[in-house]
Design an enzyme around this catalytic site. Structure first.
Site, PDB file in Angstrom:
ATOM      1  N   ASP A  10       0.878  -1.179   0.000  1.00 13.49           N
ATOM      2  CA  ASP A  10       0.000   0.000   0.000  1.00 13.49           C
ATOM      3  C   ASP A  10       0.910   1.222   0.000  1.00 13.49           C
ATOM      4  O   ASP A  10       2.106   1.114   0.293  1.00 13.49           O
ATOM      5  CB  ASP A  10      -0.884  -0.010   1.257  1.00 13.49           C
ATOM      6  CG  ASP A  10      -1.743   1.245   1.364  1.00 13.49           C
ATOM      7  OD1 ASP A  10      -2.359   1.626   0.352  1.00 13.49           O
ATOM      8  OD2 ASP A  10      -1.775   1.869   2.438  1.00 13.49           O
ATOM      9  N   SER A  11       0.334   2.388  -0.308  1.00  8.98           N
ATOM     10  CA  SER A  11       1.104   3.626  -0.237  1.00  8.98           C
ATOM     11  C   SER A  11       1.536   3.951   1.195  1.00  8.98           C
ATOM     12  O   SER A  11       2.465   4.718   1.385  1.00  8.98           O
ATOM     13  CB  SER A  11       0.283   4.781  -0.793  1.00  8.98           C
ATOM     14  OG  SER A  11      -0.911   4.921  -0.053  1.00  8.98           O
ATOM     15  N   TYR A  42      -0.303   8.463  -2.539  1.00 11.72           N
ATOM     16  CA  TYR A  42      -0.296   8.241  -3.988  1.00 11.72           C
ATOM     17  C   TYR A  42      -1.466   8.973  -4.665  1.00 11.72           C
ATOM     18  O   TYR A  42      -1.397   9.358  -5.808  1.00 11.72           O
ATOM     19  CB  TYR A  42      -0.442   6.749  -4.308  1.00 11.72           C
ATOM     20  CG  TYR A  42       0.786   5.896  -4.088  1.00 11.72           C
ATOM     21  CD1 TYR A  42       1.970   6.412  -3.555  1.00 11.72           C
ATOM     22  CD2 TYR A  42       0.763   4.528  -4.430  1.00 11.72           C
ATOM     23  CE1 TYR A  42       3.076   5.599  -3.360  1.00 11.72           C
ATOM     24  CE2 TYR A  42       1.878   3.722  -4.238  1.00 11.72           C
ATOM     25  CZ  TYR A  42       3.031   4.256  -3.702  1.00 11.72           C
ATOM     26  OH  TYR A  42       4.124   3.451  -3.515  1.00 11.72           O
ATOM     27  N   GLY A  43      -2.558   9.130  -3.925  1.00  8.75           N
ATOM     28  CA  GLY A  43      -3.841   9.502  -4.521  1.00  8.75           C
ATOM     29  C   GLY A  43      -3.942  10.904  -5.095  1.00  8.75           C
ATOM     30  O   GLY A  43      -4.928  11.231  -5.746  1.00  8.75           O
ATOM     31  N   CYS A  73      -3.924  -0.964  -2.066  1.00  9.16           N
ATOM     32  CA  CYS A  73      -4.005   0.497  -2.162  1.00  9.16           C
ATOM     33  C   CYS A  73      -5.009   0.818  -3.261  1.00  9.16           C
ATOM     34  O   CYS A  73      -4.852   0.376  -4.407  1.00  9.16           O
ATOM     35  CB  CYS A  73      -2.619   1.044  -2.525  1.00  9.16           C
ATOM     36  SG  CYS A  73      -2.604   2.788  -2.992  1.00  9.16           S
ATOM     37  N   THR A  75      -5.660   3.491  -4.890  1.00  2.89           N
ATOM     38  CA  THR A  75      -5.108   4.254  -6.007  1.00  2.89           C
ATOM     39  C   THR A  75      -4.242   3.374  -6.906  1.00  2.89           C
ATOM     40  O   THR A  75      -4.396   3.376  -8.134  1.00  2.89           O
ATOM     41  CB  THR A  75      -4.275   5.435  -5.462  1.00  2.89           C
ATOM     42  OG1 THR A  75      -5.108   6.235  -4.627  1.00  2.89           O
ATOM     43  CG2 THR A  75      -3.732   6.277  -6.595  1.00  2.89           C
ATOM     44  N   GLU A 152      -5.282  10.087   8.860  1.00  2.00           N
ATOM     45  CA  GLU A 152      -3.912   9.952   9.370  1.00  2.00           C
ATOM     46  C   GLU A 152      -3.616  10.942  10.490  1.00  2.00           C
ATOM     47  O   GLU A 152      -2.614  10.805  11.185  1.00  2.00           O
ATOM     48  CB  GLU A 152      -2.911  10.080   8.222  1.00  2.00           C
ATOM     49  CG  GLU A 152      -3.092   8.937   7.218  1.00  2.00           C
ATOM     50  CD  GLU A 152      -1.832   8.521   6.493  1.00  2.00           C
ATOM     51  OE1 GLU A 152      -0.924   9.342   6.379  1.00  2.00           O
ATOM     52  OE2 GLU A 152      -1.781   7.361   6.055  1.00  2.00           O
ATOM     53  N   CYS A 184     -10.842   3.207  -1.026  1.00  2.94           N
ATOM     54  CA  CYS A 184      -9.518   3.515  -0.477  1.00  2.94           C
ATOM     55  C   CYS A 184      -9.433   2.801   0.852  1.00  2.94           C
ATOM     56  O   CYS A 184     -10.394   2.828   1.638  1.00  2.94           O
ATOM     57  CB  CYS A 184      -9.376   5.027  -0.299  1.00  2.94           C
ATOM     58  SG  CYS A 184      -7.916   5.543   0.648  1.00  2.94           S
ATOM     59  N   THR A 185      -8.305   2.154   1.131  1.00  2.60           N
ATOM     60  CA  THR A 185      -8.208   1.316   2.329  1.00  2.60           C
ATOM     61  C   THR A 185      -8.155   2.118   3.635  1.00  2.60           C
ATOM     62  O   THR A 185      -8.157   1.533   4.710  1.00  2.60           O
ATOM     63  CB  THR A 185      -7.000   0.355   2.221  1.00  2.60           C
ATOM     64  OG1 THR A 185      -5.895   1.041   1.653  1.00  2.60           O
ATOM     65  CG2 THR A 185      -7.351  -0.827   1.351  1.00  2.60           C
ATOM     66  N   HIS A 186      -8.108   3.456   3.533  1.00  2.00           N
ATOM     67  CA  HIS A 186      -8.238   4.280   4.740  1.00  2.00           C
ATOM     68  C   HIS A 186      -9.701   4.446   5.176  1.00  2.00           C
ATOM     69  O   HIS A 186      -9.975   4.743   6.332  1.00  2.00           O
ATOM     70  CB  HIS A 186      -7.701   5.697   4.507  1.00  2.00           C
ATOM     71  CG  HIS A 186      -6.222   5.834   4.630  1.00  2.00           C
ATOM     72  ND1 HIS A 186      -5.378   5.449   3.626  1.00  2.00           N
ATOM     73  CD2 HIS A 186      -5.440   6.325   5.619  1.00  2.00           C
ATOM     74  CE1 HIS A 186      -4.133   5.704   4.003  1.00  2.00           C
ATOM     75  NE2 HIS A 186      -4.142   6.238   5.195  1.00  2.00           N
TER      76      HIS A 186
END
Lengths: 269, 269
Positions: A10-11, A42-43, A73, A75, A152, A184-186
């Protein structure tokens, strides 16, 4: 049977939501995780730069004895995988395919929404994939550039994140979708805020969860499951220092990972 | 007299607020600008990674015929310059020194505030510098991790940025400071919101403006001004694609820069 590890990248931190699900779905598998914390996010970068970074990430993972690459990720999966997927030389599962298949199964009114980073949404990759799986489907998308920095920085349920989410999700809410891909994995960390705005009638598709299921199916179909009976191991690599990743990563994974994280100079790959 | 160019770098776009002031203060000078848009942001990365990136940025700028390096990035200036400054082999002016000197001149009650990225604030570099210039000074600081993503996504006066600023600036407001250093070159775009919270009695120190003045003084004192009488040129280099930089850069600079921006593979430096 194949005891080689699953390579995941992932980023940054977000892919750990997929690792958490992989550990649940496939407890006997070894996992090698790379988070590109030195070059995250990355996005908001260009297609060329995302592809260059993803190629390096995969070259690094391939220095290990792995049987499959999981692009955890949103993106990288939407922007880079359609371009470089066939040249990886290993099976690769991305969040885009897994989430698209799940959304098509879930939707009843054939109106599917996607939220993601600006690069993911600009790629239109979800629309292309979903239309290849279902005819006459309505696709509605929205870029959510501030969601990653908000998560984050610990904003998962504040008034600030609610205001930002209202701005991003307003048109999607009005479109009448019954299914929303959190691309998005966030974003699973914002599920409460997102479902608060979208309402309980809109099904939220968690890309990490769907990807873990898809990896399990793929390994099973192709006879690539580990024959181990004990718990698999997980090693973590990052391109910035390990401290912050260990701290925040424990939140994403809901288990401690101190001492399991190593730093790698990704620009050499 | 010295007709070589001024080399300026930043993690991305923010340093353009310093370039704008340099063009105003020193209109006859040539400028080479590098924005590390492929690896932005710096302010949430570790010291080791920031130093590595800054060393590469400077190696790239030194491939041009330049007479001075301007570190137009609050984070690079606070975190990397104190460590690597003496090994650059060229004079270097960073935003930290320039802003600290200005703050010491402006304060009347000897209470100075600093806002910056998490890495800048964690470095405590402003406190060290200001205490070396003034005895018995009170230093109050606050990290503002979301300010850069907010500015880069167009939130310069929204309700969202006002809420975030209230959270970040509350303790500074209560501390009774009369001077606040905006320790990141993105923050001048938030001047309205920040002064709305801090009140008109708190002087805001714009690091870009102060750095441009300091560069002018340094060139003058050392006989390094250009002898050109016409307008100097400015060339821009970035590590991600040029399109986004051209678009947003025009906002920061308040002049068009289309066609003047080139891409560079910074990881090779």
């Amino acid at each position: 049977m194949d005891n080689r590890a699953i390579g995941v990248f992932d980023s940054g931190l977000g892919g750990l939501t997929a690792v958490k699900q992989l550990m649940r779905e496939l407890p006997h598998e070894d996992i090698i995780y790379f988070g590109d914390t030195g070059r995250v996010p990355y996005g908001t970068r260009s297609v060329d730069t995302i592809i260059k970074y993803v190629e390096g990430d995969i070259r690094f993972l391939k220095t290990f004895d792995i049987k499959i690459i999981v692009v955890a990720c949103g993106t990288a999966s939407a922007v880079a995988l359609p371009v470089i997927g066939s040249s990886i030389g290993l099976p690769a599962v991305g969040v885009l395919d897994a989430a698209s298949k799940a959304a098509v199964k879930v939707t009843k009114n054939k109106k599917i929404g996607i939220i993601g980073t600006p690069s993911t949404i600009a790629s239109k990759a979800y629309g292309t994939k979903i239309r290849s799986l279902m005819a006459d489907v309505g696709i509605y998308s929205a870029a959510c550039p501030l969601f990653v920095p908000l998560v984050e920085n610990g904003h998962t349920s504040s008034e600030v994140v609610r205001l930002v989410a209202q701005e991003y999700l307003g048109d999607l809410k009005d479109s009448g979708i019954d299914t929303l891909i959190l691309g998005c994995t966030h974003y699973p960390l914002l599920k409460g805020v997102i479902s608060g705005i979208m309402g309980n009638d809109v099904a939220l598709i968690d890309v990490g969860e769907q990807t873990a299921k898809r990896v399990g199916e793929f390994l099973c179909e192709n006879g690539l499951m580990s024959e181990r009976t004990g718990k698999g191991s997980c090693r973590y690599f990052v391109s910035d220092t390990t401290e912050n990743f260990e701290k925040l990563g424990s939140l994403f994974l809901q288990q401690r990972i101190e001492g399991l994280v190593n730093k790698v100079d990704i620009e050499k790959y």
